[in-house]
Design an enzyme around this catalytic site. Structure first.
Site, PDB file in Angstrom:
ATOM      1  N   ASP A 176       0.835  -1.199   0.000  1.00 43.43           N
ATOM      2  CA  ASP A 176       0.000   0.000   0.000  1.00 43.43           C
ATOM      3  C   ASP A 176       0.869   1.248   0.000  1.00 43.43           C
ATOM      4  OD1 ASP A 176      -2.198  -1.638   0.191  1.00 43.43           O
ATOM      5  OD2 ASP A 176      -2.326  -1.477   2.373  1.00 43.43           O
TER       6      ASP A 176
HETATM    7  N1  URA Z   1      -1.226  -5.989   3.744  1.00 40.35           N
HETATM    8  C1  URA Z   1      -1.742  -4.740   3.753  1.00 40.35           C
HETATM    9  O1  URA Z   1      -2.812  -4.507   4.317  1.00 40.35           O
HETATM   10  N2  URA Z   1      -1.044  -3.765   3.158  1.00 40.35           N
HETATM   11  C2  URA Z   1       0.159  -3.960   2.552  1.00 40.35           C
HETATM   12  O2  URA Z   1       0.746  -3.017   2.027  1.00 40.35           O
HETATM   13  C3  URA Z   1       0.681  -5.274   2.546  1.00 40.35           C
HETATM   14  C4  URA Z   1      -0.034  -6.271   3.157  1.00 40.35           C
END
Ligand code: URA
Length: 240
Positions: free
Chosen positions: A103
């Site tokens: 993310d």
């Molecule tokens: N899980 C998430 O919620 N976000 C990420 O960036 C990676 C794994």
């Protein structure tokens, strides 16, 4: 391989541009300028310099990036710059892509490669490649939350519970979670389903590869062939 062809395969531009870079005396090998675009060069263990910057010859590029917050993994980022903007142009020209996604606000270890088969294998649910996340939570972590994450929680897009391969409290509001799948926002959704909330998220490991402590946010480095094997070793044999 001809030197101009080497530059071409490594992402330095069109064949014509690469021949021009060589002919202009901008490439050195072993400290010496080689200005013949047709010079026949062995690619094994080759390191060449373009304007003083060393480049190892790699048939396929595989690198790790310490992803900072504020960057998107998508190719067409919408609100923030792409992680690809942190890489030098030749790597972008080669078409390296993130192996899975983190993310925008997640930091840590991101692999990138131009090897489509490797991306497929490392992101395929058939291969249970373990990924380790360091999480800061909004509320204190309880034993019950840990137990729920290990036993499995149900997310809104699938009735089958998803469980952490490993999970331990590392502080009052901190835990480490190991996942072998990569569903959308999986860590955040799992922690929410267990009754807490992710405030900070950092990936420290992918397969057998660990984010080196000396690699600063935004920094990248080549992954060696032996480390590729280490990634593979991190994944047990495919299960069907
Ligand atoms: N899980 C998430 O919620 N976000 C990420 O960036 C990676 C794994």
């Amino acid at each position: 391989m001809h030197l101009a062809q080497i530059l071409f395969t490594q992402g330095f531009g069109t064949r014509r541009l690469c021949a021009g870079i060589v002919a202009a005396g901008r490439v050195r090998i072993g400290g010496h300028v080689v200005d013949d675009p047709q010079a026949d060069i062995a690619t094994e263990d080759l390191v060449f310099e373009v304007e003083g910057r060393p480049w190892p010859y790699r048939e396929r590029a595989l690198l790790m990036l310490h992803k900072p917050a504020g960057y998107e993994c998508s190719q067409k980022p919408r609100h923030h710059p792409s992680v690809l903007s942190l890489l030098p142009q030749p790597l972008r020209n080669r078409g390296v892509q993130p192996v899975g996604r983190l993310d925008e606000d997640t930091t840590g270890l991101l692999l990138l490669t131009d090897d489509g088969a490797l991306i497929h294998r490392l992101t395929s649910p058939k291969w249970h490649v373990p990924k380790v996340y360091e999480i800061g939570t909004k509320h204190p972590v309880t034993d019950e939350q840990i137990a729920r994450l290990l036993a499995g929680v149900v997310l809104d897009d699938d009735p089958a519970p998803v469980r952490a391969a490993a999970c331990e409290r590392t502080g009052e509001q901190a835990l480490t979670l190991t996942l072998t799948e990569g569903k959308y926002h999986q860590v955040k959704r799992m922690v929410a389903a267990a009754g807490n909330r992710v405030e900070t998220l950092h990936r420290s490991r992918f397969g057998a590869l660990q984010l080196p402590p000396e690699l600063p946010p935004g920094g990248w480095r080549w992954v060696q062939a032996r480390d590729i094997e280490a990634v593979n070793a991190g994944a047990p044999a495919a299960r069907d």
